[in-house]
Design a protein around this motif. Structure first.
Motif, mmCIF file in Angstrom:
data_model
loop_
_atom_site.group_PDB
_atom_site.id
_atom_site.type_symbol
_atom_site.label_atom_id
_atom_site.label_comp_id
_atom_site.label_asym_id
_atom_site.label_seq_id
_atom_site.Cartn_x
_atom_site.Cartn_y
_atom_site.Cartn_z
ATOM 1 N N ASN A 250 -7.383 -1.730 2.502
ATOM 2 C CA ASN A 250 -6.441 -0.610 2.374
ATOM 3 C C ASN A 250 -6.108 -0.273 0.921
ATOM 4 O O ASN A 250 -4.956 0.004 0.585
ATOM 5 N N CYS A 251 -7.118 -0.301 0.071
ATOM 6 C CA CYS A 251 -6.909 -0.026 -1.348
ATOM 7 C C CYS A 251 -7.871 1.071 -1.814
ATOM 8 O O CYS A 251 -8.904 0.770 -2.440
ATOM 9 N N PRO A 252 -7.583 2.340 -1.525
ATOM 10 C CA PRO A 252 -8.536 3.405 -1.855
ATOM 11 C C PRO A 252 -8.749 3.615 -3.347
ATOM 12 O O PRO A 252 -9.870 3.895 -3.782
ATOM 13 N N LYS B 211 -0.375 6.793 7.249
ATOM 14 C CA LYS B 211 -1.658 7.402 6.916
ATOM 15 C C LYS B 211 -1.823 8.762 7.595
ATOM 16 O O LYS B 211 -2.810 9.466 7.343
ATOM 17 N N SER C 123 -10.838 0.863 -4.733
ATOM 18 C CA SER C 123 -12.196 0.997 -4.200
ATOM 19 C C SER C 123 -12.996 2.039 -4.979
ATOM 20 O O SER C 123 -14.196 1.871 -5.221
ATOM 21 N N CYS D 270 -14.190 6.684 0.442
ATOM 22 C CA CYS D 270 -12.975 5.861 0.396
ATOM 23 C C CYS D 270 -11.824 6.535 1.127
ATOM 24 O O CYS D 270 -11.089 5.886 1.891
ATOM 25 N N CYS D 271 -11.645 7.821 0.898
ATOM 26 C CA CYS D 271 -10.545 8.548 1.544
ATOM 27 C C CYS D 271 -10.700 8.551 3.058
ATOM 28 O O CYS D 271 -9.739 8.302 3.799
ATOM 29 N N TYR E 91 -10.261 4.928 4.440
ATOM 30 C CA TYR E 91 -8.858 4.504 4.353
ATOM 31 C C TYR E 91 -8.033 5.103 5.483
ATOM 32 O O TYR E 91 -7.269 4.397 6.146
ATOM 33 N N VAL F 267 0.843 -1.190 0.000
ATOM 34 C CA VAL F 267 0.000 0.000 0.000
ATOM 35 C C VAL F 267 0.882 1.245 0.000
ATOM 36 O O VAL F 267 1.726 1.422 0.884
ATOM 37 N N CYS G 272 -12.888 -0.747 1.363
ATOM 38 C CA CYS G 272 -11.676 0.064 1.338
ATOM 39 C C CYS G 272 -10.936 -0.014 2.667
ATOM 40 O O CYS G 272 -9.715 -0.203 2.699
ATOM 41 N N GLY G 273 -11.655 0.137 3.774
ATOM 42 C CA GLY G 273 -11.013 0.080 5.079
ATOM 43 C C GLY G 273 -10.419 -1.276 5.390
ATOM 44 O O GLY G 273 -9.393 -1.377 6.064
#
Length: 411
Positions: free
Chosen positions: A353-355, A400, A358, A378-379, A382, A170, A349-350
């Motif tokens: 961990n692939c925004p 993050k 997603s 998504c943002c 994430y 990621v 997404c959460g």
């Protein structure tokens, strides 16, 4: 300049060839896998008594993995093998294929993408060996296989390509893999069409973009981030608990099957067995979902996978996200069907961990209407889901919280 141009052209043609072979093989295997799981679900729906054979199916699955020495192989292991350069054993393909079909046939709560990524990894690695690729190129071929199977099962080639590239590390997306992974995904997608397999699509109501809608979606995304943390932690803790207190794989599978049977009889419904696509569809297209549905699906899935049954976590994440979003969104004043779509994408997404993947998923599943709502969800999900993730071998390369290189495993 001509030499450089020729080198790029050779690489382009080589990777198109690798992607075509991998995508074709993945499309054929993926189509067979999709149709097998669909048939297993159809048989179970028509013969509810098959649920009582779940413990026996668990014993068979445990035997398959013990006999082939594949006990430690799973989606996390495939992701780890890509980073380490180790091969994905081809024998994993029939083992996970049969085991997942048995799980769905007898009513275990699981998805299918975990099997797809594992099967795809095996197919891609075998194709890479066929082309005599070196160690680094074999990793790319493995990603092509994962893209192909994901695309074949969900009919989302763009999401499949980006997800395969994004999920391993990621924060580091290897653009050199875009052409081969997308070409492989598109090839597999085309193959499934020859078998009459329709892509996964949902029709949801869209809400006009507004400041009022944005803050409501943001609040829902915060709640979905918490749900994704709960999902990931529950999956990890339940697997650790089951292995610690029931170390024998046969006893663990039998006990898990008995628990699933008891829970199903107690609730008096089979909504939480199998993938639960009907419940997902009801939440998205009709705005109907019981408020406790997401928690019950979480329990069913945790028991099933912790007991050694096979499948995947993504479709359960879709179930949990869509039903939670439907119920919570209505309380926030959002259209329940639209909120279900936001919930599905945000929890996915959460959890993985692939925004970027997603966001593409929202477009391929629902269309491009008001993509900014889904991008915002998504943002937020994430960032606030922290460093939890479904796949423990997944690397979080960048913080993050700040622009800082951290290189840690998802928890």
């Amino acid at each position: 300049m001509l030499e450089r141009s020729a080198a790029f052209a050779r690489a382009f043609v080589k990777w198109l060839a690798v992607a075509a072979v991998t995508g074709a093989a993945g499309g054929l295997v993926g189509s067979a896998f999709y149709l097998s799981v669909a048939k297993a679900t159809e048989l179970r729906d028509g013969a509810p008594y098959l649920l009582y054979f779940l413990p026996l199916a668990g014993l068979a699955i445990a035997f398959f993995y013990r006999a082939t020495h594949m006990e430690s192989e799973g989606t996390s292991a495939v992701i780890g093998s890509i980073r380490s350069g180790e091969g994905v054993p081809l024998v994993l393909v029939p083992v996970i294929f049969i085991s997942t079909a048995l799980t769905h046939l007898c009513g275990g709560s699981a998805g299918r993408e975990g099997a797809a990524l594992q099967i795809g990894g095996g197919v891609g690695f075998a194709a890479g060996r066929l082309f005599r690729l070196d160690e680094k190129e074999l990793r790319m071929a493995t990603l092509c296989g994962m893209s192909a199977l994901f695309s074949a099962l969900f009919g989302t080639p763009l999401t499949a390509a980006v997800f395969a590239l994004e999920v391993v590390s990621v924060g580091q997306l290897y653009y050199s893999g875009l052409v081969p992974c997308l070409a492989s995904a598109l090839t597999a997608y085309g193959i499934t069409g020859l078998f009459g397999i329709a892509p996964t699509r949902f029709s949801i109501p869209f809400v006009a973009l507004s400041a009022d809608g944005l803050w409501r979606v943001a609040v829902l995304a915060v709640l979905c981030a918490l749900v994704s943390i709960l999902f990931c932690v529950t999956m990890h803790k339940s697997a650790h608990f089951a292995e610690k207190y029931i170390p024998n794989a046969y006893l663990r599978a039998a006990a898990g099957g008995v628990i699933i049977i008891a829970l199903t009889l107690l609730l008096g419904t089979t909504d939480y067995n199998g993938a639960g696509v009907g419940v997902i569809t009801a939440a998205l297209e009709r705005g109907e979902a019981r408020p406790e549905a997401f928690l019950l699906k979480l329990v069913f899935t945790a028991v099933t996978l912790a007991s050694g049954y096979r499948g995947g976590e993504v479709v359960p994440a879709f179930f949990i996200g869509s039903t939670f979003g439907c119920a919570a969104g209505a309380l926030l004043g959002l259209d329940p069907g639209f909120a279900a779509g936001i919930g599905l994408v945000a929890v996915f997404c959460g959890a993985v961990n692939c925004p970027v993947a997603s966001m593409f998923l929202s477009v391929e599943l629902f269309g491009s209407g008001e993509i900014l709502y889904f991008a915002l969800a998504c943002c937020v999900s994430y960032m606030l889901s922290g460093y939890t993730g479904l796949y423990s071998s997944q690397k979080i390369m960048y913080s993050k919280l700040r622009p800082e290189f951290i290189d840690i495993n998802a928890k």
